[in-house]
Write an enzyme that holds these catalytic residues in place. Structure first.
Site, PDB file in Angstrom:
ATOM      1  N   GLU A  32      19.936   9.813  -7.518  1.00 29.00           N
ATOM      2  CA  GLU A  32      19.410   8.978  -5.835  1.00 29.00           C
ATOM      3  C   GLU A  32      20.235   8.666  -4.873  1.00 29.00           C
ATOM      4  O   GLU A  32      20.158   9.478  -3.966  1.00 29.00           O
ATOM      5  CB  GLU A  32      18.864   7.810  -6.752  1.00 29.00           C
ATOM      6  CG  GLU A  32      17.340   7.847  -7.032  1.00 29.00           C
ATOM      7  CD  GLU A  32      17.584   6.531  -7.719  1.00 29.00           C
ATOM      8  OE1 GLU A  32      16.107   6.645  -8.448  1.00 29.00           O
ATOM      9  OE2 GLU A  32      18.060   5.799  -8.018  1.00 29.00           O
ATOM     10  N   THR A 111      14.521   4.581  -6.059  1.00 28.43           N
ATOM     11  CA  THR A 111      12.653   5.453  -6.239  1.00 28.43           C
ATOM     12  C   THR A 111      12.482   4.770  -6.631  1.00 28.43           C
ATOM     13  O   THR A 111      12.318   3.243  -7.417  1.00 28.43           O
ATOM     14  CB  THR A 111      12.668   6.623  -6.615  1.00 28.43           C
ATOM     15  OG1 THR A 111      13.621   6.625  -7.822  1.00 28.43           O
ATOM     16  CG2 THR A 111      13.611   7.630  -6.056  1.00 28.43           C
ATOM     17  N   LYS A 194       6.397  -0.792  -7.512  1.00 29.13           N
ATOM     18  CA  LYS A 194       6.579  -1.154  -8.245  1.00 29.13           C
ATOM     19  C   LYS A 194       8.267  -0.069  -9.704  1.00 29.13           C
ATOM     20  O   LYS A 194       8.345   0.671  -9.264  1.00 29.13           O
ATOM     21  CB  LYS A 194       5.572  -0.892  -9.918  1.00 29.13           C
ATOM     22  CG  LYS A 194       6.060   0.009 -11.121  1.00 29.13           C
ATOM     23  CD  LYS A 194       4.784   0.379 -12.106  1.00 29.13           C
ATOM     24  CE  LYS A 194       5.573   0.328 -13.263  1.00 29.13           C
ATOM     25  NZ  LYS A 194       6.145   1.177 -13.838  1.00 29.13           N
ATOM     26  N   ASP A 195       9.348  -0.749  -9.473  1.00 28.23           N
ATOM     27  CA  ASP A 195      10.647  -0.061  -9.760  1.00 28.23           C
ATOM     28  C   ASP A 195      10.963  -0.979 -11.177  1.00 28.23           C
ATOM     29  O   ASP A 195      10.452  -1.746 -11.874  1.00 28.23           O
ATOM     30  CB  ASP A 195      11.578   0.177  -8.780  1.00 28.23           C
ATOM     31  CG  ASP A 195      12.490  -1.535  -9.032  1.00 28.23           C
ATOM     32  OD1 ASP A 195      11.718  -2.579  -9.267  1.00 28.23           O
ATOM     33  OD2 ASP A 195      14.098  -1.274  -8.294  1.00 28.23           O
ATOM     34  N   MET A 196      12.330  -0.078 -11.658  1.00 36.14           N
ATOM     35  CA  MET A 196      12.961  -1.181 -12.791  1.00 36.14           C
ATOM     36  C   MET A 196      14.490  -1.706 -12.650  1.00 36.14           C
ATOM     37  O   MET A 196      14.920  -1.868 -13.834  1.00 36.14           O
ATOM     38  CB  MET A 196      13.629  -0.103 -14.445  1.00 36.14           C
ATOM     39  CG  MET A 196      12.499   0.821 -14.233  1.00 36.14           C
ATOM     40  SD  MET A 196      12.150   2.062 -15.288  1.00 36.14           S
ATOM     41  CE  MET A 196      12.876   1.962 -16.787  1.00 36.14           C
ATOM     42  N   GLU A 197      14.665  -2.247 -11.751  1.00 31.13           N
ATOM     43  CA  GLU A 197      15.923  -2.820 -11.070  1.00 31.13           C
ATOM     44  C   GLU A 197      16.125  -4.041  -9.979  1.00 31.13           C
ATOM     45  O   GLU A 197      16.592  -5.443 -10.312  1.00 31.13           O
ATOM     46  CB  GLU A 197      16.539  -2.069 -10.897  1.00 31.13           C
ATOM     47  CG  GLU A 197      17.544  -0.583 -11.516  1.00 31.13           C
ATOM     48  CD  GLU A 197      16.747   0.350 -11.493  1.00 31.13           C
ATOM     49  OE1 GLU A 197      15.799   0.526 -10.739  1.00 31.13           O
ATOM     50  OE2 GLU A 197      16.778   1.007 -12.593  1.00 31.13           O
ATOM     51  N   ASP A 220       6.375   8.702  -7.344  1.00 31.51           N
ATOM     52  CA  ASP A 220       4.830   9.042  -7.595  1.00 31.51           C
ATOM     53  C   ASP A 220       4.083   7.311  -7.390  1.00 31.51           C
ATOM     54  O   ASP A 220       4.592   6.339  -7.038  1.00 31.51           O
ATOM     55  CB  ASP A 220       5.011   8.428  -9.285  1.00 31.51           C
ATOM     56  CG  ASP A 220       5.911   7.653  -9.976  1.00 31.51           C
ATOM     57  OD1 ASP A 220       7.116   7.686  -9.718  1.00 31.51           O
ATOM     58  OD2 ASP A 220       5.635   6.618 -10.639  1.00 31.51           O
TER      59      ASP A 220
HETATM   60  N1  SAH Z   1      12.603  10.296 -16.082  1.00 33.67           N
HETATM   61  C1  SAH Z   1      13.954  10.380 -15.693  1.00 33.67           C
HETATM   62  C2  SAH Z   1      13.725   8.509 -15.907  1.00 33.67           C
HETATM   63  C3  SAH Z   1      13.785   7.716 -14.797  1.00 33.67           C
HETATM   64  S1  SAH Z   1      13.302   6.156 -14.785  1.00 33.67           S
HETATM   65  C4  SAH Z   1      14.252  11.056 -15.929  1.00 33.67           C
HETATM   66  O1  SAH Z   1      14.726  12.199 -16.462  1.00 33.67           O
HETATM   67  O2  SAH Z   1      16.882  10.585 -15.202  1.00 33.67           O
HETATM   68  C5  SAH Z   1      12.665   5.536 -13.276  1.00 33.67           C
HETATM   69  C6  SAH Z   1      13.868   5.102 -12.054  1.00 33.67           C
HETATM   70  O3  SAH Z   1      12.551   5.009 -10.626  1.00 33.67           O
HETATM   71  C7  SAH Z   1      14.150   3.896 -12.239  1.00 33.67           C
HETATM   72  O4  SAH Z   1      14.904   3.486 -11.869  1.00 33.67           O
HETATM   73  C8  SAH Z   1      12.936   2.304 -11.123  1.00 33.67           C
HETATM   74  O5  SAH Z   1      13.428   1.716 -10.670  1.00 33.67           O
HETATM   75  C9  SAH Z   1      12.711   4.119 -10.655  1.00 33.67           C
HETATM   76  N2  SAH Z   1      11.266   4.164 -10.347  1.00 33.67           N
HETATM   77  C10 SAH Z   1      10.631   5.550 -10.414  1.00 33.67           C
HETATM   78  N3  SAH Z   1       9.124   5.483 -10.311  1.00 33.67           N
HETATM   79  C11 SAH Z   1       8.835   4.470 -11.075  1.00 33.67           C
HETATM   80  C12 SAH Z   1       7.733   4.068 -11.906  1.00 33.67           C
HETATM   81  N4  SAH Z   1       6.776   4.343 -11.206  1.00 33.67           N
HETATM   82  N5  SAH Z   1       7.788   2.699 -12.257  1.00 33.67           N
HETATM   83  C13 SAH Z   1       9.118   2.101 -12.855  1.00 33.67           C
HETATM   84  N6  SAH Z   1      10.104   2.056 -11.925  1.00 33.67           N
HETATM   85  C14 SAH Z   1      10.162   3.392 -11.810  1.00 33.67           C
END
Ligand code: SAH
Length: 264
Positions: A32, A111, A194-197, A220
Site C-alpha cells: 500500500e 485499505t 472496516k479495517d484492522m488499524e 473488498d
Molecule cells: N491477505 C493479505 C493480508 C492483508 S490483511 C495479504 O496477502 O497480505 C488486510 C489489510 O487490509 C489490513 O491492513 C486491513 O486494515 C485492510 N483491510 C482490507 N480489507 C479489509 C477487510 N475486509 N476487513 C478488515 N481489514 C481489511
C-alpha cells in the site's frame, strides 16, 4: 519522562491554529505504501535511529511543497515475513514515530472492506468520520463502552467537500474476516468501512494530542458475494494506486493550512 510528556501536551495545545508543516503518514502494508513513496519521491531512512534496534519498521521521508512528509510502515513480521498488519504494530509504530517526529498531522492511509448497503464501491477512498472497535467485547457496564472505544474524527468538512472524498464511519478489528458477532457490532457502530488499524491509530493520536485523518481505499465488499480474501488480493494494487493519487492531493491541500482550516 515527565519532561517529554510536557512537551507533547504543550505542542498539542498549540496545534489547532498552527500551520501544518510536518505530516506523518502511517500505512500498514508495504504494497500500500510503495506506490505513494514512489509518487512523492521519498527516500528511505536506512538508519532510522528513532526506531528500536532490529525493529522491522521503515521510514521514508521527503518534501512536498512546504511540507515535511514522513511515511512510516510497520514492515514485515520478523519471523514470518508478511506485513505486520493489525492494531498492535500500528499502535507501537505510531506512538514511537509520533513522539520522535512530532508531526502536526497524522494520516492513516490504507485499505478497507466496504459495505455496499452503506454505498461503498471497490476503489472508493473514504475519510473516516468516526472510529470504533468491533472485536473488543467486555460485557460489564462502562467497560463495554471502553471496549467499543468510539472516537470522533477531527472536523474536516471543507477538505471532504473540496476534494470530493466519500465520508463514513470506520470500524476496526484484528481479523480480516467477519464473524456474525463482529457483524452485529459493526452494524451497531454504523460503519461504512472496516479495517484492522484505524481505531488504534485514533487512540494513539488522541494520546499524543496530534490530529488524525484516516483515508481508506475499498479493496473488498464485505456484504457482497465474493470471498473477501480473493477480492482483497484482486483489488489491492488498484486500491494502492488510488491511495497514491489521493494522499498527495490531501497533502497538497493541507500544506499552508492549519487543522482548523480543514473544517467548513
Ligand atoms: N491477505 C493479505 C493480508 C492483508 S490483511 C495479504 O496477502 O497480505 C488486510 C489489510 O487490509 C489490513 O491492513 C486491513 O486494515 C485492510 N483491510 C482490507 N480489507 C479489509 C477487510 N475486509 N476487513 C478488515 N481489514 C481489511
Amino acid at each position: 519522562m515527565a519532561g517529554s510528556d510536557d512537551v507533547v501536551a504543550e505542542k498539542g495545545g498549540e496545534r489547532a491554529s498552527d500551520v501544518i508543516k510536518t505530516v506523518m503518514v502511517v500505512i500498514a502494508m508495504q504494497a500500500e505504501a510503495l506506490p505513494l513513496v514512489e509518487t512523492l519521491q521519498l527516500v528511505e531512512d536506512e538508519q532510522a535511529t528513532i526506531f528500536p534496534k532490529g525493529a522491522p519498521w521503515k521510514k521514508y521521508s521527503g518534501d512536498l511543497d512546504a511540507l515535511n512528509v514522513h511515511v512510516v510502515i510497520p514492515g514485515k513480521d520478523k519471523s514470518l515475513g508478511v506485513d505486520s498488519v493489525g492494531t498492535v504494530p500500528a499502535s507501537l509504530l505510531t506512538y514511537a514515530a509520533g513522539v520522535a517526529l512530532q508531526p502536526d498531522l497524522i494520516i492513516n492511509a490504507g485499505t478497507a472492506g466496504g459495505f455496499q448497503a452503506k454505498g461503498a464501491n471497490i476503489g472508493d477512498v473514504y475519510i473516516a468520520t468516526e472510529f470504533a472497535n468491533h472485536d473488543r467485547r467486555i460485557p460489564i457496564p462502562v467497560f463495554d463502552k471502553y471496549g467499543v472505544g468510539t472516537m470522533e474524527a477531527i472536523p474536516a468538512g471543507k477538505l471532504i467537500k473540496d476534494l470530493k472524498l466519500k465520508e463514513g464511519k470506520l470500524s476496526t478489528g484484528n481479523s480480516l474476516d467477519m464473524t456474525l458477532q463482529d457483524e452485529e457490532h459493526i452494524k451497531a457502530n454504523d460503519a461504512t468501512v472496516k479495517d484492522m488499524e484505524g481505531a488504534a491509530l485514533a487512540y494513539v493520536a488522541d494520546l499524543l494530542a496530534i490530529p488524525l485523518i484516516s483515508l481508506k481505499a475499498v479493496t473488498d465488499i464485505v456484504d457482497g458475494n465474493k470471498p473477501t480474501v480473493e477480492e482483497f488480493l484482486e483489488n489491492m494494487s488498484m486500491a494502492a494506486s488510488a491511495l497514491s493519487r489521493t494522499v498527495p492531493l490531501v497533502l497538497k491541500y493541507v500544506s499552508g493550512k492549519s487543522v482548523a482550516d480543514l473544517s467548513s
